[in-house]
Design a protein around this motif. Structure first.
Motif, PDB file in Angstrom:
ATOM      1  N   VAL A  78       0.842  -1.195   0.000  1.00 48.17           N
ATOM      2  CA  VAL A  78       0.000   0.000   0.000  1.00 48.17           C
ATOM      3  C   VAL A  78       0.881   1.250   0.000  1.00 48.17           C
ATOM      4  O   VAL A  78       1.989   1.252   0.552  1.00 48.17           O
ATOM      5  N   ARG A  82      -0.997   6.837   1.024  1.00 43.62           N
ATOM      6  CA  ARG A  82      -2.404   7.150   1.287  1.00 43.62           C
ATOM      7  C   ARG A  82      -3.209   5.924   1.684  1.00 43.62           C
ATOM      8  O   ARG A  82      -4.420   5.989   1.849  1.00 43.62           O
ATOM      9  N   GLY A  83      -2.527   4.761   1.746  1.00 40.67           N
ATOM     10  CA  GLY A  83      -3.225   3.539   2.130  1.00 40.67           C
ATOM     11  C   GLY A  83      -3.877   2.828   0.965  1.00 40.67           C
ATOM     12  O   GLY A  83      -4.605   1.861   1.132  1.00 40.67           O
ATOM     13  N   ARG A 133       4.144   0.695   2.616  1.00 41.43           N
ATOM     14  CA  ARG A 133       4.038  -0.401   3.579  1.00 41.43           C
ATOM     15  C   ARG A 133       3.748  -1.718   2.883  1.00 41.43           C
ATOM     16  O   ARG A 133       3.125  -1.746   1.827  1.00 41.43           O
TER      17      ARG A 133
END
Ligand code: HEC
Ligand code: HEC
Ligand code: HEC
Ligand code: HEC
Ligand code: HEC
Length: 448
Positions: free
Chosen positions: A360, A363-364, A375
């Protein structure tokens, strides 16, 4: 009512040092595996075909393996093309340092290189001498090997016969997991851990028992390393994993069929699914299912390696006495992606019970390319560990018992959506879903 609850223990992977620094021209380099100027001469390395003259079995196995495929793999090439575009070629050595350690150290991989222009030895990928000319290991990741082209051929035969072609030397390193770690553990330039079978192995029951990668991925057999040589304990050079080459014609149909069977067998040994539930419920009540997936591999996670490319998930289908689906998760949707769901009498779609990992960004948002990730979040199961999924299945839509429950752990090497995003639509039809494990249960429906 919420149709489904899952226990997801999402573990963010650690960050380390991805290695490499940028020079004045902005190009990424590293003295060991991504040198600015060549540290070895391409001409000093022999082609695998030359080795095959004497080591016919080793050659025949290697030539159909993932190691021989490392530089012609269309998925690899498609990823590299995007990275070349994203960094203007300045990070080209990064992706090539393990897929062709000889080409990268030998100066064939320059910023903006084209696969079509490479020397034959580079296109051989992880060829014989990228392993057998390894003198030592500097770091257990990111192409951490020291290549010594002038040195002897290193292997694990303690007292090899004399050969006219090369000197030989016993190398304990070649019999250890560390040897594989040099290429199989991968950290992005950012330090983000992408692949880590060796790091997983280090803390595993297998490591404690002295079991190495070679014990499973290079099985032993009795035979001759060269025609007319002594009978010895040898090691298979097929390196069966979870992948079957997508490139048509890399293997002939017979070889491909036997590789598929080997992959099926390996995946079938990897994990086991089981279902716990009450033997009966009253019609209209909720059925509680507790579904356990056990990793049977003592050495690394299930799944392992490039888990962010792989798809591993749990499919659960509940049918009533007439065979009608009253609940489903993990069946394929219209795009061919796992996610299809039937939650009887409810609009809420159960989430996918995934066992792989996802990348990700800041911003996720989920991303396909590792260099855009902030991540790496994994739900893979640790060696000999287990993951339990709790599901609540409503039965209001039927009074026809008994309910039959089927749970399957499924594996697919790539997502069709990812292949399409890479412009590799032609390979989608060759993707296969492997059934890793299956379990069934039956639940009687009593009077309400
Ligand atoms: C540390 C060594 C190393 C580096 C650096 C590396 N790779 Fe790999 N790559 C591997 C290994 C090992 C595998 C096999 C892992 C597996 O099958 O789980 C692999 C597999 C792959 C695959 C999947 C191939 C298939 O057909 O299954 C792709 C795509 C890929 N790499 C792309 C890249 C890209 C893009 C980069 C640069 C960002 C890169 N690799 C850098 C070692 C490396
Ligand atoms: C002219 C024949 C010949 C050629 C060509 C040849 N080898 Fe060998 N190799 C041998 C013989 C003989 C042995 C010893 C076998 C034994 O003792 O059982 C050997 C042993 C080895 C060993 C084991 C060393 C050890 O100590 O464990 C490795 C590894 C090896 N060769 C790799 C290669 C590679 C890689 C190539 C190609 C670059 C190659 N060989 C080409 C004849 C050859
Ligand atoms: C006890 C046997 C065993 C040992 C030891 C072992 N593996 Fe595996 N490995 C498996 C099984 C079973 C699979 C198939 C299931 C999977 O993909 O997770 C597998 C799969 C793999 C894959 C393919 C993953 C993918 O999806 O592409 C790679 C790469 C791999 N192992 C590397 C290693 C490395 C590196 C080591 C040593 C650190 C190692 N293995 C040790 C059993 C083993
Ligand atoms: C990915 C690394 C790798 C590549 C590529 C590779 N080998 Fe090996 N080879 C090994 C390892 C590791 C061993 C020892 C395994 C052990 O002892 O557990 C070995 C063992 C050998 C041996 C000793 C006999 C045996 O089977 O143990 C010979 C001979 C050999 N390899 C020849 C070759 C030839 C020829 C090629 C190319 C056609 C090749 N190897 C490609 C890693 C590699
Ligand atoms: C020089 C780098 C290098 C070394 C050393 C190396 N590998 Fe690999 N390996 C790779 C790359 C790169 C790939 C993926 C190629 C592709 O599919 O594009 C790969 C693929 C594999 C696969 C197939 C994975 C799949 O998805 O099916 C297995 C299994 C494997 N390696 C096991 C091993 C083992 C065991 C060792 C140690 C004896 C080892 N490798 C040493 C680079 C290396």
């Amino acid at each position: 009512m919420k149709p489904l609850r899952s226990i997801l223990t999402l573990i963010p992977l650690a960050c380390g040092d991805g290695g490499g620094s940028s020079g004045a021209d902005g190009a990424l380099f590293d003295a060991l595996s991504m040198p600015r100027t060549p540290t070895v001469a391409l001409d000093d390395f022999a082609s695998a075909e030359d080795c095959g003259v004497c080591h016919a079995t080793h050659y025949a196995e290697w030539v159909g393996s993932g190691h021989a495929y490392a530089m012609i793999d269309p998925v690899f090439r498609a990823f590299v093309a995007v990275r070349q575009e994203n960094y203007g070629g300045k990070q080209d050595k990064f992706c090539l340092q393990c897929h062709t350690p000889i080409g990268t150290r030998g100066g064939d991989i320059e910023p903006g290189f084209a696969f079509a222009d490479l020397q034959a030895i580079s296109l051989e990928g992880v060829t014989c001498e990228s392993c057998h000319k390894v003198a030592s290991l500097v770091r257990p990741y990111n192409s951490g090997h020291v290549l010594d082209p002038e040195g002897p051929m290193r292997g694990t035969i303690p007292a090899p016969q004399v050969s006219s072609f090369h000197e030989s030397q016993f190398s304990p390193l070649h019999g250890t997991a560390e040897f594989c770690a040099g290429c199989h553990d991968l950290r992005e330039v950012s330090g983000l851990e992408l692949e880590r079978p060796y790091a997983e192995w280090q803390k595993s029951p297998a490591a404690a028992a002295g079991v190495q990668c070679q014990d499973c991925h290079m099985p032993r057999y009795q035979g001759q390393a060269v025609a007319g040589g002594p009978t010895r304990t040898l090691h298979r050079h097929t390196w069966v994993g979870a992948g079957v080459p997508l490139l048509d014609g890399f293997l002939d149909p017979d070889e491909e069929a036997s590789l598929r069977a080997e992959v099926e067998r390996l995946l079938g040994s990897a994990a086991r699914v089981s279902i716990a539930t009450a033997p009966s419920v009253r019609a209209g009540d909720v059925v509680d299912l507790s579904i356990t997936v056990e990793n049977h591999i003592s050495a690394h996670n299930f799944p392992t390696g490039s888990t962010f490319n792989r798809q591993v998930w749990l499919e659960v289908v509940v049918r009533d006495g007439d065979g009608r689906v009253v609940f489903a998760t993990g069946t394929l949707d219209e795009r061919g992606e796992p996610g299809g769901s039937v939650g009887a009498g409810t609009a809420a779609a159960p989430g996918l019970l995934a066992l792989g990992s996802v990348l990700v960004d800041a911003r996720g948002e989920r991303v396909l390319f590792p260099w855009r990730a902030a991540r790496h979040v994994s739900n893979a199961i640790e060696p000999l560990g287990e993951r339990v999924f709790e599901l609540r299945v409503p039965t209001a839509s039927t009074d026809r018992g008994p309910l039959s429950v089927e749970a399957r752990v499924l594996f697919r090497a790539f997502s069709p959506t990812a292949l399409r995003a890479l412009g590799l639509d032609e390979y989608v039809a060759r993707l296969e879903i492997h059934e890793v494990s299956r379990s069934r249960a039956s639940v009687e429906l009593g009077a309400p």
